[in-house]
Design an enzyme around this catalytic site. Structure first.
Site, PDB file in Angstrom:
ATOM      1  N   SER A   1      -2.028  55.713  47.302  1.00  0.00           N
ATOM      2  CA  SER A   1      -1.367  56.215  48.508  1.00  0.00           C
ATOM      3  C   SER A   1      -2.368  56.705  49.544  1.00  0.00           C
ATOM      4  O   SER A   1      -3.450  57.201  49.209  1.00  0.00           O
ATOM      5  CB  SER A   1      -0.417  57.358  48.149  1.00  0.00           C
ATOM      6  OG  SER A   1       0.645  56.899  47.346  1.00  0.00           O
TER       7      SER A   1
ATOM      8  N   GLU B   1       6.916  44.804  26.757  1.00  0.00           N
ATOM      9  CA  GLU B   1       7.179  46.124  27.296  1.00  0.00           C
ATOM     10  C   GLU B   1       7.343  47.170  26.195  1.00  0.00           C
ATOM     11  O   GLU B   1       7.754  46.886  25.084  1.00  0.00           O
ATOM     12  CB  GLU B   1       8.448  46.097  28.156  1.00  0.00           C
ATOM     13  CG  GLU B   1       8.324  45.291  29.422  1.00  0.00           C
ATOM     14  CD  GLU B   1       7.561  46.025  30.510  1.00  0.00           C
ATOM     15  OE1 GLU B   1       7.144  47.170  30.272  1.00  0.00           O
ATOM     16  OE2 GLU B   1       7.380  45.456  31.581  1.00  0.00           O
TER      17      GLU B   1
END
Length: 660
Positions: free
Chosen positions: A407, A522
Site C-alpha cells: 500500500s 488451499e
C-alpha cells in the site's frame, strides 16, 4: 450456494427445482386470487405423487426414509419456485406423526401450532402469503419442543430458497436492465446492494443447513443451531426480498412481477416461527452456560488409515517443551501441511482436517506465520530454488520476520496505481518511493514489495515483485500512530534502496499476478468453537446481567459469529467433496469483519456511561480500557486487505457475474 453440499443433495435439489418449475405454481396462486377456500389441489396432487412432504418419514409408514437435512434440501428447492399449498406444514406434520398427510402449521402465542389432521389446510382466510391459507383461530395443538425445532428448521430451509430466488432474480435483472446507456449492475450502488444480498443469503443458507444437520445429534446442539437459524434466517430472507424489489425498481413494485409473492412468503414465515429476539436471548443464556456450536465432520472412514500415525505425531510434539514445538511442527510438515514437500506434506483436505483435529486434541497450537503466510507461498510457487532454500524454512521456524510493502498513500485498494519506482542498475534495481500501513516493519528482517518497473505499459502489467532486505541502506521506517493511540503500522520510505536481481520473484512485470497468488492446494481448516474475542467478552458481560434488549443484542452477535464459523465449515466440506471454494469463502471475510466490528462496538455500548470516564486506553489492561481499544482497533478491518466496498465490487463481479 444452496443448502445442498454433497453431490447427492445437489442432484436432489436440481431435480426438484426442475419439477417445481414445471408446476407453474405462481399461475395457480394468481388464479386463486380472492378464493379463500383455494386448496391448490392440482399442485398438491403433484406434491403427493412426488412424496416431497414425506421425505423424512420412515419407509415403513410410507415415507422416503430420509433425514431432516434431506427434507430441508427439498423444501429449499420448492420454495425457490414458491410451490403453494402448505408444503411446510405437511412436512412438519408428517415428521411429527411419522406418516404422510396434509397438515397445517400456524403462528400461536404459545408457540408454533399444528392442526393435527387433514381438515384445516384451507380454513378460509387469505393472509399476506397468497400461496397459502392459514387459520384465523387457534384450533389445534401446540407443537412440543422437538416439533417446534422441526418447524423452525424446515421454515429456515424455505427462507433460504426464497433468499436464493430473490438474489438470482435481482442479479439477472441487473445484468440486462440498462440506464444511462449501461447495465445497472455496472453501477457501484447496485453492485454493492447485490453483494449485500449475497452476504445475507449465504448467512441464511448456512444457518438453515446447520439447523438441519444438527437434528441428528445432541439435543443441546440442535437447540442452539435452531436458535441461530431463528435469529438469522427469517429476517434475512425478508431483507433480501426487499432488496430484490429495490433492484428491480418500478417493475418490482407491480403486482404482475413475481417478487412480491416472495416477500409475502418471507414475511409470513417470519411471523409463523416466532421471535428472532427471543431466540437471540436464548442464545445468550446458552452461551453464558458454556454452550458453543461444535460441528462434527463425517470423513466417511477416509481418516481411518491416517488417524493413528497423526495422533502419535501430535502427542509426540505435545510432549516436547514449548520452545521446541515449532521446530518439530516444521520438521514433520504439520506447520503447513497444505504446502508442498519438503516444507509441507502436499496434504489433501482429509489429511489437513485430521492433522488439525489431532493437534487440537493434543493441545498443540501452530505459531502464526503472519506476513510470512503471504510471502512464502509466492516464493514457493514462483521463486527460484535458491530463493526457496534461502527463505522458506527460516520463515517457518520464525528466524525471519516479514512485512509487506504494498500500500501507498495514493494507492490503497487501487494497488495497480502504485508509484514506487524500480530503476535498472548494475546487478539489480534501485527502489524509490513511499509505502504505508506496514505492520511490524520496524522489526522485520525482510519485506515483500511491489514497485513499478515499466511506466510504458498498462498499470497492472508494469509491476514487479521484490524481496527487500529491511536492513538495506536507504530504508527509513517511521511509526504511524493510529486511532488507538498506539503505532502498530508504519510508513516506510525507500530512497534508492538497492535490490539485487536474485531478489526478484519470477520475471519483471509479473508482480500483479504474483500479488494475487495462492497455492493451488488451499488451506483447509475447521472453525473454532469460540465465538471471537469481542463476542466472548459480550457473553461475559451478559453473565453479570442484562435487560431483555441487551440480552437479545448479545444473542444476535452470538448468532452472527456462529454463522461466520459455519461458512468456514461449509467451505471445508466442499473441499472434502472435491469441489473448489464457493461463495462462502468470499463472503466469510465480509461477514467476519461485520461480526468483529459490531461485537466490539456492542461490548462498549453495553457498559453505558462508563465509557465516558475510562482512563488510558490500553489493549492489555483488563476491563473497559481494553474493550475501548478493541472497538477502535477493529475499525481497520473494513479497510485493511481491501476495503469492504472494494471487496463487494469484487464479489459482485467475480461471484455474481455483474458487469464492470
Amino acid at each position: 450456494m444452496s443448502i445442498a453440499l454433497s453431490d447427492e443433495h445437489e442432484e436432489l435439489a436440481a431435480s426438484l427445482r426442475k419439477w417445481a418449475a414445471s408446476l407453474d405454481a405462481l399461475d395457480a396462486v394468481r388464479a386463486a386470487e380472492g378464493d379463500a377456500d383455494a386448496r391448490f389441489d392440482t399442485v398438491w396432487t403433484a406434491v403427493e405423487e412426488m412424496g416431497v412432504a414425506s421425505i423424512a418419514v420412515p419407509e415403513s409408514t410410507g415415507g422416503g426414509g430420509g433425514s431432516l437435512l434431506d427434507q430441508a434440501v427439498a423444501l429449499e428447492a420448492c420454495a425457490y419456485e414458491l410451490v403453494p399449498g402448505g408444503l411446510l406444514g405437511a412436512a412438519v406434520g408428517a415428521i411429527v406423526t411419522g406418516r404422510p398427510g396434509r397438515h397445517a402449521v400456524q403462528a400461536h402465542p404459545g408457540g408454533v401450532l399444528w392442526d393435527g389432521g387433514t381438515a384445516g389446510v384451507a380454513p378460509g382466510v387469505i393472509g399476506i402469503d397468497l400461496s397459502a391459507r392459514h387459520a384465523a383461530t387457534g384450533e389445534g395443538v401446540v407443537l412440543d419442543e422437538s416439533g417446534r425445532r422441526t418447524a423452525v428448521t424446515l421454515g429456515a430451509a424455505e427462507a433460504s430458497g426464497i433468499a436464493r430466488w430473490c438474489l438470482d432474480t435481482a442479479v439477472e435483472y441487473a445484468k440486462v436492465r440498462e440506464q444511462f446507456g449501461r447495465p445497472i449492475g455496472s453501477f457501484q450502488a447496485i453492485k454493492h446492494l447485490c453483494a449485500e444480498m449475497l452476504e445475507t443469503a449465504e448467512a441464511v443458507t448456512a444457518a438453515a443447513w446447520d439447523a438441519a444437520c444438527a437434528a441428528d445429534g445432541d439435543e443441546e446442539q440442535w437447540a442452539f443451531a435452531v436458535d441461530v437459524a431463528l435469529a438469522t434466517c427469517f429476517s434475512g430472507a425478508v431483507e433480501v426480498a426487499k432488496s430484490c424489489i429495490q433492484v428491480l425498481g418500478g417493475i418490482g413494485f407491480t403486482y404482475e412481477h413475481d417478487a412480491h409473492f416472495y416477500l409475502r412468503r418471507a414475511v409470513s414465515l417470519r411471523g409463523l416461527v416466532g421471535s428472532g429476539d427471543e431466540a437471540a436471548a436464548r442464545l445468550t443464556a446458552a452461551a453464558v452456560a458454556g454452550v458453543r456450536r461444535r460441528v462434527d465432520v463425517d470423513l466417511g472412514g477416509l481418516d481411518e488409515p491416517l488417524r493413528h500415525d497423526v495422533r502419535a505425531t501430535a502427542e509426540r510434539i505435545a510432549a516436547l517443551p514449548e520452545e521446541e514445538r515449532r521446530a518439530a511442527l516444521v520438521e514433520c510438515g504439520y506447520q503447513t501441511p497444505h504446502w508442498p514437500a519438503p516444507y509441507g506434506l502436499g496434504a489433501d483436505p482429509v489429511t489437513q482436517v485430521v492433522i488439525d483435529q489431532e493437534l487440537g486434541r493434543a493441545g498443540v497450537t501452530r505459531p502464526d506465520l503472519v506476513i510470512a503466510g503471504w510471502a512464502v507461498p509466492t516464493i514457493l510457487q514462483h521463486g527460484t530454488d535458491a530463493q526457496r532454500e534461502r527463505f522458506v524454512r527460516p520463515s517457518l521456524l520464525g528466524d525471519l520476520t516479514w512485512c509487506q510493502l504494498f500500500s501507498e498513500p495514493g494507492s490503497g485498494s487501487d494497488l495497480a496505481s502504485l508509484r514506487t519506482r524500480a530503476t535498472r542498475v548494475e546487478g539489480g534495481w534501485s527502489l524509490k518511493g513511499q509505502k504505508v500501513w506496514s505492520s511490524v516493519a520496524e522489526r522485520a528482517d525482510w519485506a515483500i514489495c511491489l514497485a513499478r518497473t515499466d511506466a510504458e505499459v498498462p498499470q497492472h502489467k508494469g509491476i514487479t515483485y521484490f524481496l527487500v532486505d529491511m536492513r538495506s541502506e536507504g530504508i527509513d521506517v517511521r511509526p504511524l500512530r493510529e486511532i488507538t493511540g498506539e503505532a502498530l503500522f508504519n510508513e516506510v520510505f525507500l530512497d534508492d534502496v538497492f535490490v539485487p536481481d536474485d531478489c526478484v520473484v519470477a520475471e519483471p512485470g509479473d508482480g500483479w499476478r504474483l500479488a494475487r497468488t495462492t497455492l493451488a492446494n488451499e488451506r483447509v481448516a475447521m472453525a473454532s468453537a469460540r465465538l471471537g474475542k469481542s463476542v466472548e467478552r459480550a457473553v461475559e458481560l451478559a453473565a453479570a446481567g442484562l435487560d431483555p434488549a441487551g440480552s437479545a443484542r448479545v444473542g444476535h452477535a452470538v448468532a452472527l459469529a456462529t454463522v461466520c464459523g459455519l461458512l468456514g465449515v461449509r467451505t471445508t466440506l466442499r473441499a472434502l467433496g472435491g469441489h473448489g471454494p464457493g461463495a462462502e469463502s468470499s463472503v466469510a471475510k465480509l461477514l467476519g469483519v461485520r461480526s468483529r466490528q459490531t461485537s466490539s462496538a456492542l461490548v462498549v455500548d453495553l457498559q453505558g456511561d462508563a465509557v465516558a470516564t475510562v482512563g488510558a486506553i490500553e489493549r492489555d489492561t483488563p476491563g473497559i480500557s481494553a474493550d475501548v481499544w478493541e472497538m477502535l482497533n477493529t475499525r481497520c478491518l473494513s479497510i485493511a486487505g481491501g476495503t469492504t466496498q472494494i471487496l463487494r465490487n469484487v464479489a459482485g463481479e467475480r461471484i455474481l457475474g455483474l458487469p464492470r
